[in-house]
Scaffold this active site. Structure first.
Site, PDB file in Angstrom:
ATOM      1  N   GLU A  56      35.496  38.404  48.141  1.00  0.00           N
ATOM      2  CA  GLU A  56      35.135  37.006  47.886  1.00  0.00           C
ATOM      3  C   GLU A  56      33.654  36.898  47.517  1.00  0.00           C
ATOM      4  O   GLU A  56      33.274  36.150  46.602  1.00  0.00           O
ATOM      5  CB  GLU A  56      35.440  36.144  49.109  1.00  0.00           C
ATOM      6  N   SER A 110      45.629  55.007  51.036  1.00  0.00           N
ATOM      7  CA  SER A 110      46.561  55.840  51.785  1.00  0.00           C
ATOM      8  C   SER A 110      47.831  55.983  50.982  1.00  0.00           C
ATOM      9  O   SER A 110      48.098  55.200  50.066  1.00  0.00           O
ATOM     10  CB  SER A 110      46.895  55.229  53.155  1.00  0.00           C
ATOM     11  N   ASP A 153      45.140  39.669  52.643  1.00  0.00           N
ATOM     12  CA  ASP A 153      44.040  38.702  52.625  1.00  0.00           C
ATOM     13  C   ASP A 153      43.987  38.055  54.003  1.00  0.00           C
ATOM     14  O   ASP A 153      44.557  36.985  54.233  1.00  0.00           O
ATOM     15  CB  ASP A 153      44.267  37.662  51.533  1.00  0.00           C
TER      16      ASP A 153
END
Length: 812
Positions: free
Chosen positions: A191, A258, A330
């Protein structure tokens, strides 16, 4: 998991007195040998209810056999402390903002960061959210850690730093969890990066520099619709935030990633499901993970654990296996707060002034005066902008970890329940309590089921998508709870016979919620799928080769666009022509002995930097592609975006205002050749990838002058890059910096044939340099080899190398 820049000098503190008291190197080595736990031992421990065994095998893995749950976790705490107590205390202090108490002023930036960001508060919230059964496990675990502290020689680090660790408790376990959770929560930083682009370039160009998922992007849950919702959301968010003025945010950077996948029994040679997992995290020594086998009190589970935390995080029990990768949810929102012009402790909400929560915090500093901080908090969360450099708006942030107690979630309860699951239904239900940042969890069971689930708290927003900072002076942008557990992404027994994740977008636009805008490119996922599909009957050896595959699909994409343009360029000198011939004959394998891999990476870096500079100017390019402070796991580097933008522009899909970037290719290649001649020499045969691309594994004590060498830092050549399955990411500079992200462990499981399980670690089980298990697993990790993760008692006894017996004290 600590900061790699600001903390680099934190151990440069006044230890000369301690070193002098210990004498020369011989005396210090003697102290270090005494601190390493012996292979065999016996302890009468207050708090135990029955005898317990810790059998350590050839590879240093402790197999704990207890008669009840309390004793099992008591002994796990003891075993963790035996091998990793200093690491545990370090992470506790990092999470609570208390490093400076033992390391001095050099750690103040880290402590201030933790306090301003509210980490201690978040840790306490996790404690408050703990149910009685889970609290009993934590209490037993802490008692085991404290039994070690009270009765055994402390690690040499405590001797050198001249302090004794405080007793372990639930807050210590919570603090370590917060450090890890912060590293898996990246949205606050993206952000700020988007806000910086907005401040500098305006909404339209900022949107052009924030690429969304291209057509054909691979999602884990099949979906032909991808990218449009995010693109529209970003453009709307840029325009919305622009209305409220500049944010003035700094930009950071470092990547994470990952891989995991599961394959049904119909696609394996054994006829049983198989699972593979390799979480990607920063290289540290000792490694973050610790292999551990637990048996007793309703638990029979093995796999990788986190020292400081009870239970097994990834692994298997008698019925099923599971692995995790970060879903990059998020889980954070940044708010632009409006404080009263005459009172910095009052802020506006819906036309009214509210009093902020204000805490005066004291950071005690070894060898210096205490530092006092005023930490403010709105109803959204901590006002973290007080910790940021430069001029900026007042910024607070909300985080799902602040809401766990209110919603009755506790990730440790989920971990312990998953350790006891006996089928897919019970495993899925166990993750209902998952409160950590959402993970991509794959499952493979003896019931024949393979499945995927993304558990965790994902906010439902009243307005906007959480992509940029939003006004905090109105509650229009607040959260209305979280996505219901039943509506989170799930995928069971797909027709193709396998499920893979690699931090890619899990669900496209057909899914009713926008989960995040931070998913990574799909190169690794597409390569995994390609290799899984190539073999009709996969073996464990196939899984091993896939985990260690170093072919870069990004390299193939770049060269497909760059080579035709550059080969046709006039005035090619022989050196450039030779480099292009090598690259044209290359298959994209980033092997340590590959010269084309080096040429490709240098060419990509120099071209990307030139292309971004052409678009936004040299000064902005240097800001966006800087190395970053890397404090608190800053995740989203612009280079992830920069590489993608440069490739799209090269392929002809960029906005007109950027211009033609093709002419930048040949100068970028020549820059690469010049850099290699300066760094290595004139002979291209010596320009191998492993020569310039390395992994550096350093214990924090290696920062000490002279004495630090006893902690035996390791540097080794590394295959792969940030876009290969065998991920070994680095920064956008050439020659490259040491790797910032590596496979922090590897695990391969043939479900039901539990003694065939394979594991790898970039280091060893022990944090003691005098232990034979300090770095003993590193060569096999480097070479793509594994050690067995044994499960049956007879197999364990066959390779036993030592046994500790813990017994109740005084006839308890």
């Amino acid at each position: 998991m600590t900061s790699r820049n600001r903390s680099r000098s934190w151990l440069a503190l006044p230890v000369a007195g301690a070193a002098g008291a210990l004498g020369a190197g011989v005396a210090l080595r003697r102290v270090m040998r005494r601190a390493a736990p012996p292979l065999n031992g016996r302890l009468s421990a207050t708090g135990l209810r029955a005898p317990v065994e810790i059998i350590r095998d050839t590879w240093g893995v402790p197999h704990i056999y207890a008669e009840n749950e309390h004793d099992l976790f008591f002994t796990q705490g003891f075993a963790h402390a035996q091998d990793r107590l200093f690491q545990m205390d370090l992470y506790r202090r990092l999470g609570l903002g208390r490093l400076s108490e033992v390391t001095g002023p050099a750690s103040l930036p880290l402590d201030k960061f933790a306090r301003y960001l509210g980490w201690p508060r978040a840790a306490q919230i996790q404690v408050d959210a703990t149910d009685p059964d889970t609290a009993a496990v934590i209490t037993a675990y802490a008692a085991g850690v404290n039994a070690f502290i009270a009765t055994q020689p402390l690690p040499a680090e405590f001797k050198l730093l001249a302090y004794r660790p405080q007793p372990w408790d639930a807050l210590a376990t919570g603090a370590w969890g917060i450090v890890l959770a912060w590293g898996l929560s990246c949205n606050w930083e993206t952000e700020l990066m988007r806000a910086w682009l907005l401040d500098e370039l305006g909404p339209e160009r900022a949107a052009d520099l924030t690429p969304t998922y291209a057509a054909g992007y691979a999602t884990t849950l099949p979906d032909e619709l991808i990218g449009r919702r995010l693109a529209e959301g970003l453009l709307n968010a840029f325009h919305e935030t622009a209305v409220h003025g500049p944010v003035g945010a700094p930009v950071f950077g470092q990547g994470l990633g990952s891989n995991n996948w599961v394959v049904s029994g119909a696609r394996t040679a054994s006829g049983r499901p198989q699972l593979a997992n390799d979480p990607h995290l920063p290289p540290v020594s000792p490694t973050i993970w610790y292999a551990n086998h637990l048996s007793g009190g309703g638990y029979h589970v093995t796999g990788f654990t986190l020292p400081g935390v009870p239970g097994v995080i990834i692994g298997h029990n008698d019925h099923c296996a599971w692995g995790i990768t970060n879903a990059f949810p998020d889980a954070q929102d940044v708010y632009i707060e409006r404080f009263h012009p005459d009172d910095p402790n009052r802020y506006e909400v819906d036309g009214e002034w509210r009093a902020a929560d204000v805490a005066e915090e004291v950071i005690r500093v070894r060898g210096g005066r205490p530092v006092r901080l005023t930490v403010r908090q709105t109803h959204h969360g901590p006002v973290f902008s007080d910790a940021l450099p430069g001029s900026h708006a007042d910024l607070s942030y909300d985080w799902t970890l602040f809401h766990t107690a209110r919603h009755g979630r506790n990730h440790l309860r989920a971990v312990l329940a998953s350790n006891r699951a006996n089928d897919w239904a019970s495993f899925r239900e166990s993750l209902r309590d998952w409160s950590f940042p959402s993970q991509n969890v794959v499952y493979a069971g003896t019931d024949g089921i393979i499945a995927y689930l993304m558990p965790g708290l994902v906010p439902r927003r009243r307005k906007g998508d959480g992509l940029l900072p939003v006004p905090g002076w109105t509650d229009e942008y607040g959260w209305d709870g979280f996505i219901p557990f039943e509506e989170l992404p799930v995928y069971v027994n797909p027709p193709e016979g396998f499920i893979a994740t690699a931090n890619n977008c899990m669900a496209g636009d057909s899914y009713p919620y926008l989960l995040t805008g931070e998913w990574l490119p799909d190169y690794r996922l597409r390569r995994i799928r390609e290799l899984l599909a190539a073999r009709p009957k996969l073996t464990l050896d196939d899984q091993r080769r896939i985990q260690n595959d170093a072919v870069s699909l990004m390299a193939r994409r770049f060269l497909a666009a760059a080579l035709p343009l550059t080969v046709a360029a006039p005035h090619l000198d022989p050196a450039a022509g030779d480099a292009l011939n090598r690259l044209a004959a290359w298959d994209g394998d980033m092997a340590v002995d590959s010269v084309p891999a080096t040429l490709y990476f240098g060419w990509l870096v120099h071209f990307t930097r030139a292309a971004v500079a052409q678009a936004v100017g040299v000064a902005r390019m240097e800001t966006l592609l800087a190395k970053g402070d890397k404090v608190g796991f800053p995740f989203m580097p612009f280079y992830e975006i920069g590489y993608e933008l440069a490739l799209r522009w090269l392929e002809g899909s960029g906005p007109a205002w950027v211009g033609d970037v093709g002419p930048l290719l040949l100068p970028a290649l020549n820059q690469t050749l010049d850099a290699l001649r300066r760094a290595i020499g004139p002979d291209p045969a010596t320009w191998t990838w492993g020569r310039v691309h390395r992994v550096s594994l350093e214990h924090e004590m290696t920062r000490l002058p002279a004495l630090g060498r006893l902690w035996r830092p390791r540097s080794l050549p590394a295959a792969g890059d940030g876009y290969t399955i065998n991920q070994c990411d680095t920064t956008p500079h050439f020659p490259p910096d040491p790797a910032t992200i590596i496979a922090s462990c590897r695990l391969i499981i043939d479900v039901g044939a539990w003694d065939e399980s394979l594991a790898a670690l970039p280091g060893g089980q022990s944090g003691h340099p005098a232990s034979p298990h300090y770095h003993d697993r590193l060569p096999e990790w480097r070479d793509g080899q594994y050690f067995p993760l044994l499960f049956s008692r007879d197999k364990v006894l066959a390779v036993a190398r030592g046994t500790w017996r813990l017994e109740p004290a005084g006839g308890e």
